[in-house]
Write a protein that holds these residues in place. Structure first.
Motif, short mmCIF file in Angstrom:
data_model
loop_
_atom_site.label_atom_id
_atom_site.label_comp_id
_atom_site.label_asym_id
_atom_site.label_seq_id
_atom_site.Cartn_x
_atom_site.Cartn_y
_atom_site.Cartn_z
N UNK A 94 -1.15 -31.56 3.82
CA UNK A 94 -2.22 -32.55 3.97
C UNK A 94 -1.61 -33.93 4.21
N UNK A 95 -2.39 -34.81 4.82
CA UNK A 95 -1.90 -36.16 5.07
C UNK A 95 -1.75 -36.95 3.77
N UNK A 96 -2.71 -36.76 2.86
CA UNK A 96 -2.73 -37.47 1.58
C UNK A 96 -2.79 -36.41 0.49
N UNK A 97 -2.00 -36.58 -0.56
CA UNK A 97 -2.00 -35.55 -1.59
C UNK A 97 -1.55 -36.13 -2.93
N UNK A 98 -1.99 -35.47 -3.98
CA UNK A 98 -1.56 -35.82 -5.33
C UNK A 98 -0.22 -35.16 -5.60
N UNK A 322 0.04 -39.38 -12.43
CA UNK A 322 -0.47 -38.79 -11.20
C UNK A 322 -0.37 -39.84 -10.10
N UNK A 323 0.37 -39.50 -9.05
CA UNK A 323 0.52 -40.42 -7.94
C UNK A 323 0.00 -39.78 -6.66
N UNK A 324 -0.29 -40.61 -5.67
CA UNK A 324 -0.82 -40.12 -4.39
C UNK A 324 0.10 -40.57 -3.27
N UNK A 325 0.44 -39.64 -2.40
CA UNK A 325 1.43 -39.88 -1.36
C UNK A 325 0.88 -39.51 0.01
N UNK A 326 1.60 -39.98 1.03
CA UNK A 326 1.31 -39.61 2.41
C UNK A 326 2.42 -38.69 2.90
N UNK A 327 2.05 -37.65 3.61
CA UNK A 327 3.07 -36.78 4.20
C UNK A 327 3.84 -37.56 5.26
N UNK A 328 5.03 -37.09 5.59
CA UNK A 328 5.90 -37.82 6.50
C UNK A 328 5.27 -38.06 7.86
N UNK A 329 4.44 -37.13 8.32
CA UNK A 329 3.84 -37.28 9.64
C UNK A 329 2.44 -37.85 9.63
N UNK A 330 1.98 -38.36 8.50
CA UNK A 330 0.63 -38.92 8.42
C UNK A 330 0.52 -40.20 9.25
N UNK A 331 -0.68 -40.52 9.74
CA UNK A 331 -0.86 -41.77 10.48
C UNK A 331 -0.67 -42.98 9.56
#
Length: 429
Positions: A94-98, A322-331
Motif C-alpha cells: 500500500x502507499x500508506x501503511x501503519x 504506532x507510526x504511519x509510513x509511505x512506501x518507497x514508490x508512493x507519490x
C-alpha cells in the motif's frame, strides 16, 4: 516527554544491527494519465471510532487536494504485519501503511521498501514532534510519522479490585501474587491473556526480562545470539512460576487478544477478568468492546511489578509507537498526508478515537482518562524505555521468539528449554 529521544535511539539502534535482505518495491506511485492520484492506505483501527476517524480525515484531505483519492483498507491488527510483509515482498505494498518501528521498520528500509521523509516533514511537525520523530527513525533519517506513545503496564478494573478487597496496587511480585490470590478467592479471573495470538503471552516474558536484566543487556538483545546472562533464564522461570499459580483466564491458550467479547480485551471490557498486560492502545480496544462502546469508566493502570533482585530499574517501561509510513514508490502527496495527520487537531482526533497518548506535544491536553494519565506519567518519568522484543527483532525472528513463550505456558517446554530454543532462533535469524 523527556526520554523520547533516548527511547528511539535504544530501540532503533538495536534494530539497525540486524542483517537484512534487499528487495526493492515495485509500487508505481499511483498516478494516472489524467493527472489524478490514487493511493491505498492500510490501518488497523477496527473499532467504530477509529474507522470513523480515518474516514473523516481522509475525506478532509481529499477535499483540500483536488484529484487525490485515498482508498482505505482496514486490516485486523493480528493480521497486519504478516499481510504487509507479504505485500512488500510481492511489490504490491500500500502507499500508506501503519508500522511499528524497530527491526520491522529496519527490514523495510534495508529492502528499499519505505520512503525517506526526513526532508519532507513540515516545519510545524518538526516543532511539535521534536524527539518523538525518533520512533520512526533509523541512522538519522525519518521513515514514518508516529501518532501515539504506548507505554505498557497492567490495565485493570477498579471495580473488580474493590470487589476483591484490594486497596493498593501491587508494586513487586510478592504483592502481585497476593493480588492474584485475592481475586481468585473472590471468584474473579485475575488476568486476561490472548494466548492464541502469541504476542500477548510473550509480553509477559518481555516484562519479566525488563525487570531481571540490566539496561545494557536488554538494549543489546538484537545483537545477542547467546543470551548468556543469567537474567534471561530467570525471566523465563519467573513466568513459569506465575503460570503455576493459574492466574490467567480459563482457556487462555485459545483466547484471542482483541477481537470480540470473548477476547482478552473483551473480558476486561465486560468485567469477566480483572487485569491485562498491554500497551496504551488498550483503553481504546476495551472501550470498543464494552456494552455501550464507551471507555470503561473504572479502567486503571499500574506499571509491571518489580522483581526481587532484578538488575533492571523497576521504573523502566516497555513501550512502542504506532507510526504511519509511505512506501518507497508512493507519490509525493503521500508525505503531505502524513504531515496532515500529524497536526494538532488531527493528532488530538487520533488520540481520542483510539483512546491513547498522542505523539504531538500540543495534543496532549485531550488525554483525560485516569488510566492513560497514570501511564503517561510513568512513561515520562521512566529512566529508560525498551521497545517490544518482537518489534526490535523483526517480523520472522520476533514471531519465533514469541512461540517459545507460548510453548512454556502450554507446558510443552520448561524455562531452560524455552531459553535454548530462543537462542537457536536468534542464531538462525
Amino acid at each position: 516527554m523527556k526520554h523520547l529521544k533516548q527511547f528511539a535511539a535504544v530501540g532503533l539502534a538495536a534494530a539497525a544491527a540486524l542483517a537484512m535482505a534487499s528487495c526493492a518495491s515495485n509500487n508505481d506511485g499511483g498516478g494516472s494519465a489524467d493527472g489524478a492520484t490514487e493511493m491505498t492506505f492500510w490501518h488497523n483501527g477496527t473499532g467504530d471510532k477509529s474507522v470513523a476517524y480515518w474516514e473523516d480525515v481522509v475525506a478532509a484531505f481529499e477535499a483540500d487536494h483536488e484529484g487525490v483519492t485515498i482508498n482505505i483498507e482496514v486490516v485486523q491488527n493480528e493480521e497486519l504485519d504478516g499481510k504487509l510483509q507479504t505485500a512488500m515482498q510481492a511489490g504490491t505494498a500500500p502507499d500508506i501503511f501503519l508500522q511499528r518501528g524497530g527491526g520491522k521498520l529496519a527490514e523495510m528500509v534495508a529492502a528499499n521498501q519505505v520512503m525517506d521523509i526526513t526532508d519532507k516533514i513540515s516545519d510545524q511537525v518538526k516543532d511539535t514532534y521534536g524527539a518523538a520523530l525518533g520512533f520512526d527513525s533509523l541512522d538519522g533519517k525519518v521513515y514514518g510519522m508516529p501518532m501515539s506513545a504506548q507505554p505498557e503496564g497492567l490495565w485493570y478494573s477498579q471495580d473488580l479490585f474493590d470487589q476483591a478487597g484490594i486497596t493498593e496496587n501491587p508494586t513487586d511480585i510478592a504483592s502481585f501474587n497476593a493480588t492474584v490470590q485475592k481475586l481468585k478467592d473472590a471468584g474473579i479471573q485475575p488476568i486476561a491473556l490472548g494466548g492464541k495470538d502469541a504476542w500477548p503471552a510473550a509480553h509477559w516474558f518481555y516484562s519479566f526480562a525488563l525487570r531481571e536484566c540490566s539496561q545494557d543487556v536488554v538494549e543489546n538483545l538484537a545483537n545477542d545470539k547467546e543470551l548468556a546472562d543469567g537474567c534471561w533464564l530467570r525471566a523465563f522461570q519467573d513466568l513459569a512460576d506465575l503460570n503455576a499459580t493459574e492466574p490467567f483466564n480459563e482457556g487462555f491458550l485459545t483466547t484471542v487478544a482483541q477481537q470480540g467479547a470473548g477476547s482478552a480485551a473483551g473480558l476486561i471490557a465486560n468485567h469477566q477478568a480483572s487485569m491485562d498486560l498491554m500497551g496504551a492502545w488498550e483503553p481504546g480496544v476495551i472501550g470498543d468492546l464494552t456494552p455501550t462502546k464507551e471507555p470503561l469508566a473504572d479502567l486503571r493502570w499500574f506499571p509491571f511489578p518489580a522483581v526481587d533482585g532484578g538488575e533492571g530499574d523497576p521504573a523502566a517501561i516497555m513501550a512502542g509507537s504506532d507510526g504511519y509510513s509511505c512506501s518507497a514508490g508512493a507519490p509525493d502527496v503521500c508525505v503531505d498526508f502524513l504531515n496532515f495527520i500529524a497536526n494538532k487537531e488531527n493528532n488530538e482526533g487520533y488520540a481520542t478515537a483510539y483512546s491513547t497518548i498522542p505523539a504531538n506535544s500540543e495534543a496532549f491536553g485531550v488525554v483525560t482518562e485516569p488510566s492513560l494519565l497514570a501511564a503517561a506519567e510513568a512513561y515520562s518519568e521512566a529512566p529508560y524505555t525498551v521497545l517490544w522484543f518482537d518489534t526490535s527483532l523483526g517480523q520472522d525472528v520476533g514471531n519465533a521468539v514469541n512461540a517459545q513463550v507460548v510453548a512454556l505456558l502450554s507446558g510443552t517446554t520448561d524455562p531452560q528449554g524455552a531459553l535454548d530454543a530462543t537462542r537457536t532462533v536468534l542464531k538462525n535469524g
